[in-house]
Motif scaffolding. Structure first.
Motif, short mmCIF file in Angstrom:
data_model
loop_
_atom_site.label_atom_id
_atom_site.label_comp_id
_atom_site.label_asym_id
_atom_site.label_seq_id
_atom_site.Cartn_x
_atom_site.Cartn_y
_atom_site.Cartn_z
N LEU A 102 14.10 -3.21 -9.00
CA LEU A 102 15.29 -3.91 -8.50
C LEU A 102 15.43 -3.93 -6.99
CD1 LEU A 102 17.87 -2.49 -11.07
CD2 LEU A 102 16.61 -4.65 -11.20
N ALA A 103 14.65 -3.14 -6.28
CA ALA A 103 14.84 -3.06 -4.83
C ALA A 103 13.58 -3.58 -4.10
CB ALA A 103 15.13 -1.62 -4.42
N PRO A 104 13.82 -4.20 -2.95
CA PRO A 104 15.13 -4.60 -2.41
C PRO A 104 15.65 -5.86 -3.08
CG PRO A 104 13.37 -5.21 -0.90
CD PRO A 104 12.71 -4.46 -2.02
N ALA A 105 16.94 -5.86 -3.40
CA ALA A 105 17.54 -6.94 -4.19
C ALA A 105 17.53 -8.28 -3.48
CB ALA A 105 18.97 -6.56 -4.57
N ARG A 106 17.43 -8.29 -2.15
CA ARG A 106 17.49 -9.55 -1.39
C ARG A 106 16.22 -10.40 -1.59
NH1 ARG A 106 14.03 -8.34 2.45
NH2 ARG A 106 13.82 -6.16 3.12
N LEU A 148 0.82 -1.21 0.00
CA LEU A 148 0.00 0.00 0.00
C LEU A 148 0.86 1.27 0.00
CD1 LEU A 148 -2.96 -0.90 2.41
CD2 LEU A 148 -2.97 -0.75 -0.09
N LEU A 149 1.93 1.25 0.78
CA LEU A 149 2.84 2.40 0.77
C LEU A 149 3.51 2.56 -0.59
CD1 LEU A 149 4.59 2.18 4.27
CD2 LEU A 149 2.82 3.79 3.54
N VAL A 150 3.90 1.44 -1.18
CA VAL A 150 4.54 1.48 -2.50
C VAL A 150 3.55 2.00 -3.55
CG1 VAL A 150 5.59 0.10 -4.31
CG2 VAL A 150 6.17 -0.34 -1.92
N ALA A 151 2.30 1.54 -3.47
CA ALA A 151 1.28 2.02 -4.41
C ALA A 151 1.04 3.51 -4.23
CB ALA A 151 -0.02 1.24 -4.22
N ALA A 152 1.04 3.96 -2.97
CA ALA A 152 0.87 5.40 -2.71
C ALA A 152 2.03 6.19 -3.30
CB ALA A 152 0.76 5.65 -1.20
N SER A 153 3.23 5.62 -3.27
CA SER A 153 4.38 6.27 -3.90
C SER A 153 4.16 6.43 -5.40
CB SER A 153 5.65 5.47 -3.64
OG SER A 153 6.73 5.98 -4.39
N GLY A 154 3.74 5.35 -6.05
CA GLY A 154 3.45 5.43 -7.48
C GLY A 154 2.36 6.44 -7.78
N LEU A 155 1.33 6.50 -6.91
CA LEU A 155 0.25 7.47 -7.09
C LEU A 155 0.80 8.89 -7.04
CD1 LEU A 155 -2.88 7.96 -7.20
CD2 LEU A 155 -2.78 8.10 -4.72
N CYS A 156 1.63 9.18 -6.04
CA CYS A 156 2.21 10.53 -5.92
C CYS A 156 3.08 10.88 -7.11
CB CYS A 156 3.03 10.63 -4.63
SG CYS A 156 2.04 10.69 -3.12
N MET A 183 9.85 -12.81 -7.94
CA MET A 183 8.40 -12.81 -7.96
C MET A 183 7.82 -12.10 -6.73
SD MET A 183 7.73 -13.97 -10.82
CE MET A 183 5.96 -13.86 -10.59
N THR A 184 8.45 -12.27 -5.60
CA THR A 184 8.00 -11.56 -4.40
C THR A 184 8.17 -10.05 -4.58
OG1 THR A 184 8.63 -13.43 -3.00
CG2 THR A 184 8.32 -11.30 -1.92
N ARG A 185 9.28 -9.66 -5.15
CA ARG A 185 9.53 -8.24 -5.39
C ARG A 185 8.52 -7.67 -6.40
NH1 ARG A 185 14.70 -8.65 -6.33
NH2 ARG A 185 14.65 -8.43 -8.61
N MET A 186 8.23 -8.44 -7.43
CA MET A 186 7.26 -7.99 -8.42
C MET A 186 5.88 -7.82 -7.78
SD MET A 186 8.59 -7.56 -11.49
CE MET A 186 7.24 -7.84 -12.62
N ARG A 187 5.50 -8.78 -6.94
CA ARG A 187 4.16 -8.77 -6.36
C ARG A 187 3.99 -7.69 -5.31
NH1 ARG A 187 4.43 -13.27 -4.30
NH2 ARG A 187 4.42 -12.83 -2.06
N ARG A 188 5.02 -7.45 -4.51
CA ARG A 188 4.88 -6.55 -3.38
C ARG A 188 5.42 -5.13 -3.64
NH1 ARG A 188 3.11 -9.30 1.04
NH2 ARG A 188 3.43 -7.39 2.28
N VAL A 189 6.21 -4.98 -4.70
CA VAL A 189 6.81 -3.66 -4.96
C VAL A 189 6.48 -3.17 -6.38
CG1 VAL A 189 8.93 -2.29 -5.05
CG2 VAL A 189 8.68 -4.08 -3.32
N THR A 190 6.92 -3.91 -7.38
CA THR A 190 6.83 -3.42 -8.76
C THR A 190 5.38 -3.20 -9.20
OG1 THR A 190 8.85 -4.65 -9.26
CG2 THR A 190 7.57 -3.81 -11.12
N LEU A 191 4.55 -4.23 -9.06
CA LEU A 191 3.17 -4.11 -9.54
C LEU A 191 2.36 -3.07 -8.76
CD1 LEU A 191 2.31 -7.82 -10.40
CD2 LEU A 191 2.95 -5.95 -11.94
N PRO A 192 2.46 -3.03 -7.43
CA PRO A 192 1.75 -1.95 -6.72
C PRO A 192 2.20 -0.56 -7.14
CG PRO A 192 2.37 -3.68 -5.18
CD PRO A 192 3.05 -4.00 -6.48
#
Length: 535
Positions: free
Chosen positions: A207-211, A175-183, A215-224
């Motif tokens: 690419l972040a966080p690289a650790r 949700l925070l990541v999606a709000a970033s994209g919104l802003c 697929m987890t990064r795509m689902r929780r960061v990139t797509l939101p």
């Protein structure tokens, strides 16, 4: 200020000292906001506000680009239209200035939270917020006017904080990541120059966080982030989809063609305008290094110092949030040289990221170098802060606020027309005065001087995108087809000439208005003969 310095300079201080320092910092931020409010409310009216605000009041009656020839991305007039509709505000300029102040609150909050998160220090976050609130460049037209210069900066800064807060944690918060994209999407819809922020954010979100696994990064960061960005960018995307050619003509074609051609042909009309790169470099030095107390130079100095002091920590210590800020700083520096001609407000994009980088690096330095770096930043703050103190008395003198004065002038103008039993349509290149009085303005003049003046430089193939195309050489024909009740001139020099000539040739009666004046001139009103009024 001494208590703040005592808390942020030593490596270790007691909890009580930090609490006192934080309290002092919050008081300082409060005083800065009061001074900024007073300065913002009394800052003189400028040309650009004669475009953004009148259009915002007319959107219910016409199309932003076709009817009014608007020449920027749509978010500011859409935002002001919404503010005026929701609040029912009659004082248009005052509502606009209050909206800009709300943007300042967003920016200061974002800076405070961003630097606090990067340094784990509330006093350092407060120092960064104070440096933002007192920055000389932002206390000029860049941050004091109802234009599209400051609001996108505030939204990009908030997007930066939200992305770091949402992704730089053990389990990313979608949700925070999606709000970033919104802003970020909202920021890009204010001003095209802020496209510079898209690549750094896109790479960080990908690419972040690289650790994390891909697929987890795509689902929780990139797509939101992408989803939020698309939602935030919907207004310009809708306009682009409806009329791609027209949208590009108004937003990009205007600035790369007629706008440059006009200033090239009229370089001495309003003082020499800077069109070449050497001139832009000289202006950049003045704006960034001299008038801003050398803050960017401080950031670079701190970067070099930090690189030397932190050699033993290894590259792992330079984490992706810091790289994101550096990328935004570099992108902001480069994009500042793109617009032509150059104005100081175009050099604002890198400022908040220079501040964030400088304070963050200062927080990482150890020993005496830390003390020296922080004292240098405090010195930059002390050089700029007195300007805000001048705004304290004006913060409570509402009768002196520019929005109040302008509204009163518009009301007097409307009362004069009513007393003369004239209609409600007034032709002018200063439409905000008419709008404040509840008067109507021809659609072709809704943008004030900014589109009218380049009309003769618009290529013939592009004029089909202007339903109400007009220029200094065709204004007589437009007004003759529908004579206005009055013509108001006196603020735009030579550009007012064709309007005044029309009024004199139709035997409009001249009335001087000594009470209607601003930094550009004093108003002269021409009243139409009763038989010729069409409205």
């Amino acid at each position: 200020m001494a208590s703040v310095a005592a808390a942020i300079v030593p490596a270790r201080v007691g909890k009580a000292t930090r609490s006192r320092a934080l309290l002092a910092a919050m008081v300082a931020i409060g005083l800065a906001l009061v001074g900024l409010f007073g300065r913002l409310m009394t800052y003189p009216l400028r040309h650009d506000e004669q475009m953004y605000l009148p259009i915002a009041t007319m959107l219910a009656r016409g199309r932003l680009y076709d009817d009014y020839g608007f020449n920027n991305l749509p978010n500011l007039p859409l935002l002001m239209h919404a503010v005026l509709r929701v609040t029912g505000a009659e004082q248009v300029l005052l509502a606009g200035r209050l909206t800009i102040f709300a943007g300042w609150l967003v920016a200061a909050t974002a800076m405070l939270l961003l630097v606090r998160r990067l340094t784990r220090s509330w006093p350092l976050g407060a120092l960064a917020a104070l440096l933002l609130l007192t920055h000389p460049l932002l206390l000029g037209p860049a941050g004091m006017l109802v234009t599209n210069n400051f609001l996108p900066l505030a939204f990009v800064l908030m997007a930066t904080y939200l992305l770091i807060a949402g992704a730089d944690r053990d389990v990313p918060a979608p949700l925070l990541v999606a709000a970033s994209g919104l802003c970020l999407g909202v920021a890009a819809g204010f001003k095209a120059n802020y496209v510079f922020a898209l690549p750094p954010f896109a790479l960080a979100a990908l690419l972040a966080p690289a650790r994390l696994p891909l697929m987890t990064r795509m689902r929780r960061v990139t797509l939101p982030f992408v989803a939020g960005g698309i939602i935030g960018a919907l207004p310009p995307l809708i306009y682009l989809t409806k009329d791609p050619s027209g949208f590009v003509t108004h937003v990009l074609g205007y600035h790369s063609g007629p706008h440059v051609a006009y200033w090239t042909a009229n370089a001495d009309l309003d003082g020499a305008k800077i069109l070449d790169l050497p001139g832009k470099l000289v202006l950049a030095v003045k704006v960034w290094l001299i008038s801003s107390a050398g803050l960017i130079a401080v950031a670079l100095l701190l970067a070099a110092t930090a690189a030397w002091r932190l050699r033993g920590y290894g590259a792992a210590r330079v984490r992706w949030p810091h790289r994101l800020i550096v990328a935004l700083l570099v992108g902001g520096l480069l994009v500042s040289f793109v617009p032509s001609p150059a104005f100081p407000q175009y050099y604002a994009p890198p400022v908040p990221f220079a501040i964030a980088l400088a304070v963050t690096l200062a927080g990482r330095i150890k020993g005496r170098a830390r003390a020296a770096a922080l004292l240098l930043l405090l010195g930059a703050l002390l050089l700029s802060a007195p300007r805000l103190a001048l705004g304290w008395p004006d913060a409570v003198r509402s009768a002196r606020w520019t929005g109040t004065v302008t509204h009163d002038q518009g009301q007097r103008l409307a009362a004069l027309l009513r007393a003369e039993r004239r209609g409600a349509t007034i032709a002018t290149l200063a439409p905000l005065y008419a709008v404040e009085g509840g008067l109507a303005v021809p659609a072709a003049l809704a943008t004030g001087p900014l589109v009218y003046r380049v009309g003769d430089y618009v290529p013939l193939r592009q004029r089909r995108h202007y339903a109400n195309w007009v220029s200094p050489t065709t204004i007589d024909e437009l007004l003759a087809a529908s004579p206005p009740a009055a013509v108001l001139v006196g603020f735009e020099g030579k550009l007012d000439g064709p309007l005044a000539s029309f009024a004199r040739s139709r035997r409009y009666r001249r009335v001087t208005l000594p009470w209607l004046s601003d930094r550009y001139g004093s108003g002269t009103l021409y009243l139409a003969p009763a038989a010729s009024i069409s409205s």
